[in-house]
Design a protein around this motif. Structure first.
Motif, PDB file in Angstrom:
ATOM      1  N   VAL A   1       0.835  -1.203   0.000  1.00  0.00           N
ATOM      2  CA  VAL A   1       0.000   0.000   0.000  1.00  0.00           C
ATOM      3  C   VAL A   1       0.868   1.250   0.000  1.00  0.00           C
ATOM      4  CG1 VAL A   1      -1.679   1.325   1.346  1.00  0.00           C
ATOM      5  CG2 VAL A   1      -2.004  -1.129   1.025  1.00  0.00           C
ATOM      6  N   ARG A   2       1.977   1.181   0.713  1.00  0.00           N
ATOM      7  CA  ARG A   2       2.902   2.320   0.717  1.00  0.00           C
ATOM      8  C   ARG A   2       3.475   2.548  -0.692  1.00  0.00           C
ATOM      9  NH1 ARG A   2       6.063   0.530   4.475  1.00  0.00           N
ATOM     10  NH2 ARG A   2       4.818   1.413   6.173  1.00  0.00           N
ATOM     11  N   ALA A   3       3.821   1.462  -1.385  1.00  0.00           N
ATOM     12  CA  ALA A   3       4.354   1.586  -2.746  1.00  0.00           C
ATOM     13  C   ALA A   3       3.291   2.120  -3.703  1.00  0.00           C
ATOM     14  CB  ALA A   3       4.859   0.229  -3.232  1.00  0.00           C
ATOM     15  N   LEU A   4       2.059   1.650  -3.555  1.00  0.00           N
ATOM     16  CA  LEU A   4       0.976   2.142  -4.405  1.00  0.00           C
ATOM     17  C   LEU A   4       0.734   3.629  -4.173  1.00  0.00           C
ATOM     18  CD1 LEU A   4      -1.566  -0.832  -4.116  1.00  0.00           C
ATOM     19  CD2 LEU A   4      -0.057  -0.293  -6.037  1.00  0.00           C
ATOM     20  N   SER A   5       0.836   4.062  -2.931  1.00  0.00           N
ATOM     21  CA  SER A   5       0.671   5.486  -2.633  1.00  0.00           C
ATOM     22  C   SER A   5       1.784   6.308  -3.267  1.00  0.00           C
ATOM     23  CB  SER A   5       0.648   5.706  -1.117  1.00  0.00           C
ATOM     24  OG  SER A   5      -0.491   5.095  -0.538  1.00  0.00           O
ATOM     25  N   GLN A   6       3.005   5.771  -3.252  1.00  0.00           N
ATOM     26  CA  GLN A   6       4.115   6.442  -3.934  1.00  0.00           C
ATOM     27  C   GLN A   6       3.821   6.605  -5.418  1.00  0.00           C
ATOM     28  OE1 GLN A   6       7.600   3.940  -2.328  1.00  0.00           O
ATOM     29  NE2 GLN A   6       8.575   5.847  -2.997  1.00  0.00           N
ATOM     30  N   ALA A   7       3.353   5.533  -6.037  1.00  0.00           N
ATOM     31  CA  ALA A   7       3.075   5.565  -7.471  1.00  0.00           C
ATOM     32  C   ALA A   7       1.960   6.544  -7.787  1.00  0.00           C
ATOM     33  CB  ALA A   7       2.709   4.167  -7.958  1.00  0.00           C
ATOM     34  N   LEU A   8       0.907   6.523  -6.975  1.00  0.00           N
ATOM     35  CA  LEU A   8      -0.230   7.423  -7.225  1.00  0.00           C
ATOM     36  C   LEU A   8       0.131   8.877  -6.951  1.00  0.00           C
ATOM     37  CD1 LEU A   8      -3.073   5.209  -5.718  1.00  0.00           C
ATOM     38  CD2 LEU A   8      -2.839   5.906  -8.109  1.00  0.00           C
ATOM     39  N   GLY A   9       1.089   9.088  -6.081  1.00  0.00           N
ATOM     40  CA  GLY A   9       1.531  10.451  -5.797  1.00  0.00           C
ATOM     41  C   GLY A   9       2.562  10.974  -6.775  1.00  0.00           C
ATOM     42  N   SER A  10       2.975  10.145  -7.705  1.00  0.00           N
ATOM     43  CA  SER A  10       3.969  10.537  -8.707  1.00  0.00           C
ATOM     44  C   SER A  10       3.291  11.284  -9.854  1.00  0.00           C
ATOM     45  CB  SER A  10       4.675   9.293  -9.254  1.00  0.00           C
ATOM     46  OG  SER A  10       3.822   8.604 -10.164  1.00  0.00           O
ATOM     47  N   PRO A  11       4.076  11.884 -10.750  1.00  0.00           N
ATOM     48  CA  PRO A  11       3.482  12.572 -11.900  1.00  0.00           C
ATOM     49  C   PRO A  11       3.232  11.661 -13.094  1.00  0.00           C
ATOM     50  CG  PRO A  11       5.836  12.986 -11.866  1.00  0.00           C
ATOM     51  CD  PRO A  11       5.530  12.146 -10.645  1.00  0.00           C
ATOM     52  N   TYR A  12       3.199  10.336 -12.889  1.00  0.00           N
ATOM     53  CA  TYR A  12       3.206   9.408 -14.020  1.00  0.00           C
ATOM     54  C   TYR A  12       1.831   8.882 -14.407  1.00  0.00           C
ATOM     55  CZ  TYR A  12       8.097   9.839 -12.862  1.00  0.00           C
ATOM     56  OH  TYR A  12       9.341  10.365 -12.582  1.00  0.00           O
ATOM     57  N   ASP A  13       0.767   9.512 -13.899  1.00  0.00           N
ATOM     58  CA  ASP A  13      -0.614   9.278 -14.359  1.00  0.00           C
ATOM     59  C   ASP A  13      -0.991   7.799 -14.333  1.00  0.00           C
ATOM     60  OD1 ASP A  13      -3.105  10.087 -15.217  1.00  0.00           O
ATOM     61  OD2 ASP A  13      -2.567  10.125 -17.342  1.00  0.00           O
ATOM     62  N   VAL A  14      -0.966   7.240 -13.155  1.00  0.00           N
ATOM     63  CA  VAL A  14      -1.290   5.825 -12.954  1.00  0.00           C
ATOM     64  C   VAL A  14      -2.783   5.585 -13.154  1.00  0.00           C
ATOM     65  CG1 VAL A  14      -1.381   4.007 -11.196  1.00  0.00           C
ATOM     66  CG2 VAL A  14       0.651   5.458 -11.404  1.00  0.00           C
TER      67      VAL A  14
ATOM     68  N   THR B   1       2.040  -6.831  -6.557  1.00  0.00           N
ATOM     69  CA  THR B   1       1.569  -5.453  -6.524  1.00  0.00           C
ATOM     70  C   THR B   1       1.622  -4.929  -7.959  1.00  0.00           C
ATOM     71  OG1 THR B   1       2.556  -5.241  -4.327  1.00  0.00           O
ATOM     72  CG2 THR B   1       1.879  -3.208  -5.425  1.00  0.00           C
ATOM     73  N   MET B   2       0.534  -4.294  -8.414  1.00  0.00           N
ATOM     74  CA  MET B   2       0.383  -3.959  -9.827  1.00  0.00           C
ATOM     75  C   MET B   2       0.136  -2.463 -10.006  1.00  0.00           C
ATOM     76  SD  MET B   2      -2.271  -7.133 -10.493  1.00  0.00           S
ATOM     77  CE  MET B   2      -2.453  -6.890 -12.273  1.00  0.00           C
ATOM     78  N   VAL B   3       0.924  -1.843 -10.877  1.00  0.00           N
ATOM     79  CA  VAL B   3       0.773  -0.413 -11.166  1.00  0.00           C
ATOM     80  C   VAL B   3       0.674  -0.249 -12.682  1.00  0.00           C
ATOM     81  CG1 VAL B   3       1.779   1.881 -10.944  1.00  0.00           C
ATOM     82  CG2 VAL B   3       2.117   0.195  -9.114  1.00  0.00           C
ATOM     83  N   ARG B   4      -0.439   0.251 -13.163  1.00  0.00           N
ATOM     84  CA  ARG B   4      -0.691   0.357 -14.607  1.00  0.00           C
ATOM     85  C   ARG B   4      -0.617   1.799 -15.080  1.00  0.00           C
ATOM     86  NH1 ARG B   4      -6.568  -1.478 -16.482  1.00  0.00           N
ATOM     87  NH2 ARG B   4      -7.058   0.369 -15.250  1.00  0.00           N
ATOM     88  N   VAL B   5      -0.073   1.972 -16.277  1.00  0.00           N
ATOM     89  CA  VAL B   5      -0.134   3.260 -16.977  1.00  0.00           C
ATOM     90  C   VAL B   5      -0.596   2.998 -18.406  1.00  0.00           C
ATOM     91  CG1 VAL B   5       1.651   4.371 -15.583  1.00  0.00           C
ATOM     92  CG2 VAL B   5       2.299   3.156 -17.660  1.00  0.00           C
ATOM     93  N   GLU B   6      -1.243   4.003 -19.007  1.00  0.00           N
ATOM     94  CA  GLU B   6      -1.775   3.876 -20.354  1.00  0.00           C
ATOM     95  C   GLU B   6      -1.483   5.149 -21.138  1.00  0.00           C
ATOM     96  OE1 GLU B   6      -5.823   1.382 -19.992  1.00  0.00           O
ATOM     97  OE2 GLU B   6      -5.747   3.067 -18.583  1.00  0.00           O
TER      98      GLU B   6
ATOM     99  N   SER C   1       5.373   7.454 -24.256  1.00  0.00           N
ATOM    100  CA  SER C   1       5.028   7.900 -22.911  1.00  0.00           C
ATOM    101  C   SER C   1       4.934   6.735 -21.943  1.00  0.00           C
ATOM    102  CB  SER C   1       3.686   8.661 -22.940  1.00  0.00           C
ATOM    103  OG  SER C   1       3.255   8.980 -21.641  1.00  0.00           O
ATOM    104  N   VAL C   2       4.304   5.643 -22.363  1.00  0.00           N
ATOM    105  CA  VAL C   2       4.170   4.473 -21.491  1.00  0.00           C
ATOM    106  C   VAL C   2       5.544   3.885 -21.180  1.00  0.00           C
ATOM    107  CG1 VAL C   2       3.321   2.092 -21.391  1.00  0.00           C
ATOM    108  CG2 VAL C   2       1.800   3.934 -22.138  1.00  0.00           C
ATOM    109  N   SER C   3       6.401   3.783 -22.188  1.00  0.00           N
ATOM    110  CA  SER C   3       7.756   3.261 -21.960  1.00  0.00           C
ATOM    111  C   SER C   3       8.508   4.119 -20.957  1.00  0.00           C
ATOM    112  CB  SER C   3       8.524   3.212 -23.283  1.00  0.00           C
ATOM    113  OG  SER C   3       7.947   2.285 -24.172  1.00  0.00           O
ATOM    114  N   TYR C   4       8.408   5.421 -21.107  1.00  0.00           N
ATOM    115  CA  TYR C   4       9.088   6.354 -20.195  1.00  0.00           C
ATOM    116  C   TYR C   4       8.543   6.233 -18.779  1.00  0.00           C
ATOM    117  CZ  TYR C   4      10.291  10.849 -18.048  1.00  0.00           C
ATOM    118  OH  TYR C   4      10.734  11.818 -17.191  1.00  0.00           O
ATOM    119  N   ARG C   5       7.226   6.226 -18.649  1.00  0.00           N
ATOM    120  CA  ARG C   5       6.617   6.229 -17.320  1.00  0.00           C
ATOM    121  C   ARG C   5       6.806   4.911 -16.575  1.00  0.00           C
ATOM    122  NH1 ARG C   5       0.811   7.399 -17.980  1.00  0.00           N
ATOM    123  NH2 ARG C   5       1.066   7.122 -20.220  1.00  0.00           N
TER     124      ARG C   5
END
Length: 378
Positions: free
Chosen positions: A191-204, A220-225, A230-234
């Protein structure tokens, strides 16, 4: 009863002499213990308007979600809120309808980015408990009426009125997607890692954790689209951001594996099968692991799935217990249960007194005879 038009629906409601159990395709029967004559909107079907350029669609409430998905896909578009299919979880048959989705405010993993079903609903037509046909909203977001009936109807589970038509905003299907997978994290660290990802500028657009994944280990799964570059970078940036978690990290780019993996999350496949009681908790993400730990003290056999970065927690247990903690800063729903637990525990967590008073007033205004799904929401 299965009306074929809004006029027939209004007539059936107006002349009803006893409670009605409102259903769409019959796939989300979370209160089978409640009585009432079944009234299904599954016969009121069809897409009446679709403007791809304006990203808007109008459909009758009984239109199958699969039909809407197909219409949108032909134009490279989709429903933004990624509604789940409850059939596997509840063991139901039938066909999910768009009216049922809106009535239950069914929202999947993408809710963290695109909002809930109600946020994509521009307008509604419905029949209230007096048999009146009402309309609110339209194909634009501005609403100048006294009640925002769009927001009231979305998530009311048929207790304020029976939907006959919905207007939705839709979105383009992105070019590609990617997923950062972290293996072996504890629930607290996940949950801490997910919060980090959601708080990032990478539009999860997806953030979930399963203590027991498809291979039996925590994932633990973090998706970007988005666009390919852009997806490769993020995904690479997210991998770097989360490197200090100590997890084994992998980037998944296979379209088929991504589709299947997020459908597994969306439909809570890890809890499907059997006849265990199923609970759904909406909480502050940082509270989620503590909630699960408290529930494990009540029932050590629980199975768990975290979605929405930890803000949505699904729990299953074979124990016939009221799993609501004494102090819950959030909301609990008893999604599936044995007859024994249904006798003492309501489907929805009782509302606080001020909210109860507002809800009671709304039901008195829109369903003065108290015939629409009585007892479902207090």
């Amino acid at each position: 009863m299965k009306p074929k038009s809004e006029a027939e629906l209004a007539e059936m409601v107006a002349t009803a002499k006893a409670p009605l159990r409102i259903v769409g395709g019959g796939t989300r029967n979370i209160a089978p213990h409640l009585g009432g004559a079944p009234l299904s909107t599954a016969g009121i079907t069809g897409v009446s308007l679709y403007e791809p350029g304006a990203l808007t669609l109008v459909a009758a409430a009984g239109t199958p979600v699969s039909e809407i998905d197909a219409v949108l896909a032909n134009e490279g578009q989709r429903l933004a809120f990624e509604p789940m299919d409850h059939r596997g979880l509840l063991g139901t048959q039938g066909t999910p309808t768009i009216g049922g989705v809106v009535a239950a405010n069914v929202s999947g993993p993408r809710r963290i980015q695109a909002g809930a079903a109600r946020d994509s609903t521009l307008g509604v037509r419905f029949v209230d408990g007096a048999g009146r046909s009402l309309k609110n909203g339209g194909r634009v977001m501005k609403n100048v009426t006294g009640y925002d009936l769009v927001k009231l109807m979305a998530g009311s589970w048929g207790t304020l009125g029976v939907l006959s038509e919905v207007s939705l905003k839709v979105q383009a299907i992105p070019e590609t997607a990617g997923c950062v997978l972290l293996y072996g994290l504890s629930e607290m660290d996940a949950v801490r890692a997910l919060s980090q990802a959601l708080g990032s500028p990478y539009d999860v657009s997806g953030a979930a954790h399963a203590p027991v994944g498809i291979d039996g280990h925590p994932v633990t799964m973090v998706r970007v689209e988005g666009l390919e570059a852009s997806v490769s970078y993020r995904t690479e940036k997210l991998k770097d951001l989360l490197a200090d978690t100590g997890a084994e990290i992998h980037i998944e780019r296979s379209p088929d594996r991504l589709r299947d993996g997020w459908a597994w999350v969306r439909d809570v496949a890890v809890l499907q099968g059997g006849d265990r009681n199923i609970w759904r908790f909406s909480v502050k993400p940082s509270d989620a692991p503590h909630l699960v730990a408290e529930l494990r003290d009540k029932a050590a056999d629980i199975k768990v799935m975290y979605d929405w970065g930890g803000g949505l927690v699904w729990i299953s247990t074979a124990r016939d217990l009221d799993m609501r903690p004494a102090q819950l800063s959030g909301h609990a729903t008893l999604v599936r249960a044995s007859d024994q637990i249904r006798e003492t525990v309501p489907v929805f967590q009782p509302e606080q007194a001020p909210i109860q008073a507002i809800s009671k007033g709304l039901r008195a205004e829109f369903d003065p005879r108290g015939i629409l799904n009585p007892g479902l929401m207090g």
